[in-house]
Design an enzyme around this catalytic site. Structure first.
Site, short mmCIF file in Angstrom:
data_model
loop_
_atom_site.label_atom_id
_atom_site.label_comp_id
_atom_site.label_asym_id
_atom_site.label_seq_id
_atom_site.Cartn_x
_atom_site.Cartn_y
_atom_site.Cartn_z
N SER A 151 3.92 -9.51 -5.63
CA SER A 151 3.06 -10.37 -4.83
C SER A 151 2.93 -9.88 -3.38
CB SER A 151 3.58 -11.81 -4.91
OG SER A 151 2.69 -12.73 -4.33
N LYS A 175 2.13 -8.34 -9.71
CA LYS A 175 1.67 -9.72 -9.59
C LYS A 175 0.65 -9.78 -8.45
CE LYS A 175 3.15 -14.51 -8.81
NZ LYS A 175 2.18 -14.79 -7.73
N ASP A 221 -2.09 2.74 1.35
CA ASP A 221 -3.52 3.08 1.34
C ASP A 221 -4.06 3.44 2.72
OD1 ASP A 221 -3.41 2.58 -1.32
OD2 ASP A 221 -4.91 0.98 -1.36
#
Length: 546
Positions: free
Chosen positions: A302, A327, A313
């Site tokens: 999460s 998740k 990224d």
């Protein structure tokens, strides 16, 4: 012959009348049932309620409405996805306490030893410390209830000790050196819990911070920890998100904002009834130029995945470990008005490169829950099988590096589990709790002299030496418990076992501040992150230059 036929006729006639009467009665009864049976009419949205009403009014035995509701709603929501959930009032209350970072109780850490709850550490400044409870005290009584020797589980003991702020509980304690019970009355209070478990300078210029969850005050704790480390000259940082199952989104976003450059995408969400929504860094963060190494594992989920995905990224740092849990569903919480709540998935989380964090779900809740075990058995987590990587969809970071989708965050550096058979012995000691029990017994017996010799966590980490005689006594203790000595394993992993035992003694003395600085010295994943920050291990395609 004719006479016999005449004699049988009355019996046949009577039997026929009787059968017809039964049929007529059944028909009348059926009509009567139809007349008194309610005709159930419902809309699409009230069918479940209609069925519950029928059960309540007609079922042969007494019905537990709450249990039926919980089981029914849980089953329905699991058919949608594995994270939509119904929370009964008690579960909802406990979840809110966890998220808000505090609960109400007496403020002790305890462990059940020989069927008796034993205080490991009273929380600093909490009601138990104020009442004079000491580490090592055995909690025998709570008011009129006996807690010792009953083989109670931890949850049941917690229920006896927790309670609303201002209420009192009278505890009967067995204390070392006393023959009779020591009675203390503890006035319960709000007990703060922390999500930044530890932070310290590893070596000049390099810091470490352990984040265990994302709660209401996590960003504040994280910022304070980083500011303190920066004041000590830290410009390279290991962020440990291993086994962090997530929590609130807001502190995660605030933490990412501290680390990312202006306009960097942190995460975006999108769903059938929710338009795409991007969240960007403001550029006001104070730690944008720290070099980052982030540790994750299969239980990082999460918010942990959102933060590590954003760092990866945007090429802000190196991610090390094993593929995270996967998740990535956005849940909105809806209060049902009776103390219960519904958490319903409304969208998915995507990393800046477009990777969906959520791993696939085919409708089988059991298979979904067993996914991590399947990863281990397949060899993914031991480095024996990397086929999952080849099959994953490729995405590209801000600088064009390849990252992989398919659910969860794929690390830049895979750190597999050890499969060495000699490692099994050390795991057996830990899994059976022998090192926990021994360290606590030792600390309890020598607490005063240890505190005098090592008056702070830093002093303990720096100066305490686990002597050969003490380690040998520990191994004999495990033998007495039924685990045969493994000399080959001791020869190879003896130093790791020593460090683990020292770290556990440090925890019993000074909580996490006395644990992590020692324990991490035998943590291979931590050591690999350290190598990356020191430039001793290169990561393909990655550079800290901005």
């Amino acid at each position: 012959m004719e006479q016999n036929a005449r004699n049988r006729f009355p019996w046949v006639f009577c039997t026929l009348v009787f059968v017809l009467g039964l049929l007529a009665g059944a028909w009348v009864m059926q009509r009567r049932i139809k007349e008194i049976q309610p005709v159930i009419s419902y809309t699409h949205g009230s069918k479940i309620g209609a069925v519950m009403q029928i059960i309540e009014n007609n079922y042969v035995d007494t019905v537990n409405d709450e249990q039926l509701t919980t089981e029914g709603l849980t089953s329905i929501l699991h058919s949608l996805d594995p994270h939509s959930a119904y929370m009964p009032p008690k579960e909802y209350e406990e979840a809110e306490e966890e998220i808000q970072g505090n609960f109400q109780g007496i403020g002790v850490q305890f462990r059940v030893i020989s069927d008796t709850p034993t205080v490991i550490l009273p929380i600093s400044g909490g009601p138990s410390e104020r009442a004079g409870i000491l580490a090592g005290d055995k909690i025998i009584m709570a008011d009129e209830d006996t807690l010792a020797g009953r083989k109670m589980n931890t949850d049941d003991i917690v229920k006896k000790l927790k309670g609303p702020k201002g209420t009192k509980v009278r505890l009967g304690l067995k204390r070392s050196g006393t023959d009779n019970l020591v009675w203390v009355t503890v006035k319960r209070d709000v007990i703060p819990t922390y999500s930044v478990d530890a932070h310290f300078v590893v070596e000049p210029g390099i810091g470490y911070v352990k984040v265990s969850k994302f709660a209401a005050k996590t960003a504040y704790e994280f910022e304070a920890a980083l500011a303190e480390l920066a004041d000590k000259g830290v410009n390279r940082l290991i962020i440990d998100l291993r086994s962090n199952g997530g929590g609130l989104l807001t502190p995660c976003l605030e933490m990412a904002d501290m680390l990312l450059a202006k306009d960097d995408v942190i995460v975006y969400t999108e769903g059938r009834n929710r338009r795409r929504s991007e969240l960007h860094a403001t550029g006001y963060g104070d730690f944008q130029h720290m070099q980052l190494a982030v540790l994750i594992d299969e239980w990082s989920a999460s918010a942990s995945e959102i933060l590590s995905g954003a760092i990866q990224d945007n090429d802000r740092g190196v991610i090390l470990g094993r593929r995270s849990f996967g998740k990535g569903l956005v849940q909105e919480q809806m209060d049902l008005g009776d103390g219960s709540a519904l958490r319903l998935t409304v969208a998915r989380y995507y990393t800046p490169s477009g990777r969906c964090i959520q791993k696939p779900y085919d409708g089988s809740y059991e298979e979904y829950e067993e996914d991590v075990m399947r990863r281990y058995l397949s060899g993914e987590m031991t480095g024996q099988d990397s086929s999952f990587h080849a099959d994953s969809v490729k995405y590209y970071t801000k600088k064009g590096r390849v990252v992989y989708g398919g659910g969860g965050i794929m690390p830049d550096v895979l750190l597999p589990y050890k499969t060495d058979s000699l490692f099994v012995y050390m795991n057996q000691i830990s899994n059976r709790g022998y090192n926990y029990d021994y360290s606590f017994r030792y600390t309890t017996a020598h607490r005063k002299e240890l505190k005098r010799a090592y008056p702070s966590a830093e002093a303990f980490t720096r100066d305490f030496v686990l002597e050969d005689a003490l380690f040998e006594d520990f191994i004999r203790y495990t033998e007495e418990k039924g685990l045969p000595r493994d000399t080959a394993s001791l020869a190879k992993y003896g130093q790791e076992m020593r460090l683990t035992l020292k770290a556990l003694i440090g925890r019993d003395l000074y909580d996490d501040a006395g644990f992590y600085p020692t324990y991490l010295q035998r943590d291979d994943d931590f050591m690999e992150a350290l190598k990356v920050l020191k430039g001793e291990r290169e990561v393909e395609g990655f550079s800290f230059a901005r």
